[in-house]
Scaffold this active site. Sequence first.
Site, mmCIF file in Angstrom:
data_model
loop_
_atom_site.group_PDB
_atom_site.id
_atom_site.type_symbol
_atom_site.label_atom_id
_atom_site.label_comp_id
_atom_site.label_asym_id
_atom_site.label_seq_id
_atom_site.Cartn_x
_atom_site.Cartn_y
_atom_site.Cartn_z
ATOM 1 N N GLY A 2 2.089 5.383 1.044
ATOM 2 C CA GLY A 2 2.221 6.335 2.130
ATOM 3 C C GLY A 2 3.136 5.912 3.262
ATOM 4 C CD GLU A 9 3.061 -8.549 -5.514
ATOM 5 O OE1 GLU A 9 3.146 -7.369 -5.878
ATOM 6 O OE2 GLU A 9 3.710 -8.997 -4.546
ATOM 7 N N GLY A 14 9.093 3.720 -0.145
ATOM 8 C CA GLY A 14 9.907 4.849 0.261
ATOM 9 C C GLY A 14 10.310 4.796 1.725
ATOM 10 C CE1 TYR A 15 8.194 7.480 5.506
ATOM 11 C CE2 TYR A 15 7.037 6.917 3.475
ATOM 12 C CZ TYR A 15 7.378 7.840 4.450
ATOM 13 O OH TYR A 15 6.914 9.121 4.353
ATOM 14 N N GLY A 19 0.823 -1.194 0.000
ATOM 15 C CA GLY A 19 0.000 0.000 0.000
ATOM 16 C C GLY A 19 0.860 1.247 0.000
ATOM 17 C CD GLN A 44 7.025 0.092 4.886
ATOM 18 O OE1 GLN A 44 6.104 0.907 5.000
ATOM 19 N NE2 GLN A 44 7.849 0.096 3.854
ATOM 20 C CG HIS A 92 5.842 -5.775 -4.587
ATOM 21 N ND1 HIS A 92 4.500 -5.635 -4.318
ATOM 22 C CD2 HIS A 92 6.411 -4.606 -4.170
ATOM 23 C CE1 HIS A 92 4.265 -4.442 -3.774
ATOM 24 N NE2 HIS A 92 5.425 -3.808 -3.684
ATOM 25 C CB CYS A 142 5.125 -3.656 0.265
ATOM 26 S SG CYS A 142 5.804 -2.088 -0.328
ATOM 27 C CG ASN A 146 6.007 1.300 -5.466
ATOM 28 O OD1 ASN A 146 6.591 2.325 -5.119
ATOM 29 N ND2 ASN A 146 4.743 1.302 -5.842
#
Length: 357
Positions: A221, A334, A291-292, A219, A251, A332, A247, A289
């Site tokens: 953000g 998948e 950013g954290y 997901g 987190q 990922h 992903c 994909n």
Amino acid sequence: MKAFLILEDGHVFTGTSIGSEREVISEIVFNTSMTGYLEVLTDPSYAGQAVAMTYPLIGNYGIKFADMESKRPYLKGYIVRELSRMPSNFRCEGTIQDFLKKHDIPGIAGIDTRALTKILREKGTMNGMITTNENYKLDEIIPRLKEFTVGNVVDEVTCSEKSVLKGNGKRVALLDFGAKNNIAKSLNKRGCEVTIYPAHTSAEEILASKPDGIMLSNGPGDPKSCIAIIEEVKKLYASDIPIFAICLGHQLMALATGADTKRLKYGHRGGNHPVKDLATGRVYISSQNHGYVVDTDTLKPDIATPAFINVNDGTNEGLAYTGKNIFTVQFHPEACPGPQDSSYLFDRFIEMMGGEN
């Protein structure tokens, strides 16, 4: 028509407008994939962001709607060096420019994406604007760019109601934080019956359905913005049900168990990121994909230990939870269109649930 990409540090790139002509402010990130641009366009994890493709020619095989990773694109803008305006492929059902216009997504073509990427690598991810207004005023725009935040975009991308992919095997509850379609498909083709739940579904409702396993999806953000979701993940962790997380889900599980996350300078986005399995020493090429990342310095060994690391920068790419049937990965498995190196992790999940592959 001319279009402009304006970065919050004052850089301005001039190119040609593609897609919608409306003005948009977003985070500007780059993706290093050579193929799979439709999957990038429709990955919900890009909500709140405009994506610059580092590969110079985009769109040469057109659009195939069956390859979409969500019902519609959620990214805010699209940036390319050269756009193929006459795609050629036997599966082609349309062009990128028509796809962008249909979904009201602004884009810009004809800019030096190599120079843009170098700026983002050196200075880090920053905000930017795509506009067709030739009379823009930098002194008015820059403050607006600096004020922009992506916000809680999980609420924007999650499904609105529960749905089921029928299967004859293990029953999996998939929490949709912005899930790519291929996560559910990867489980379903292994026989699983997959029930997809909205992001804010209570742990009590999920546990009451007595699933054989729980899947926490990818997901968009900052994971720390998902305060209410983290509280529900704590309850799922406390159950004895096998859990696999990808992903953002990875987190959120770390945050739910006392670890911390941190922001990367410019993130990992592309289909060519090497990750190392710390148990075997084997390296896999992965699709990513994010950013954290999870800050491994904040891990408690009696809770979780690192299972994968990124070969390029040494950041965490997965965790194994001590005494629990829980494992999580930052990349990922998948991956669609690819690579498929780590798809075996779905088989591991099936085995954790007591199934066979």
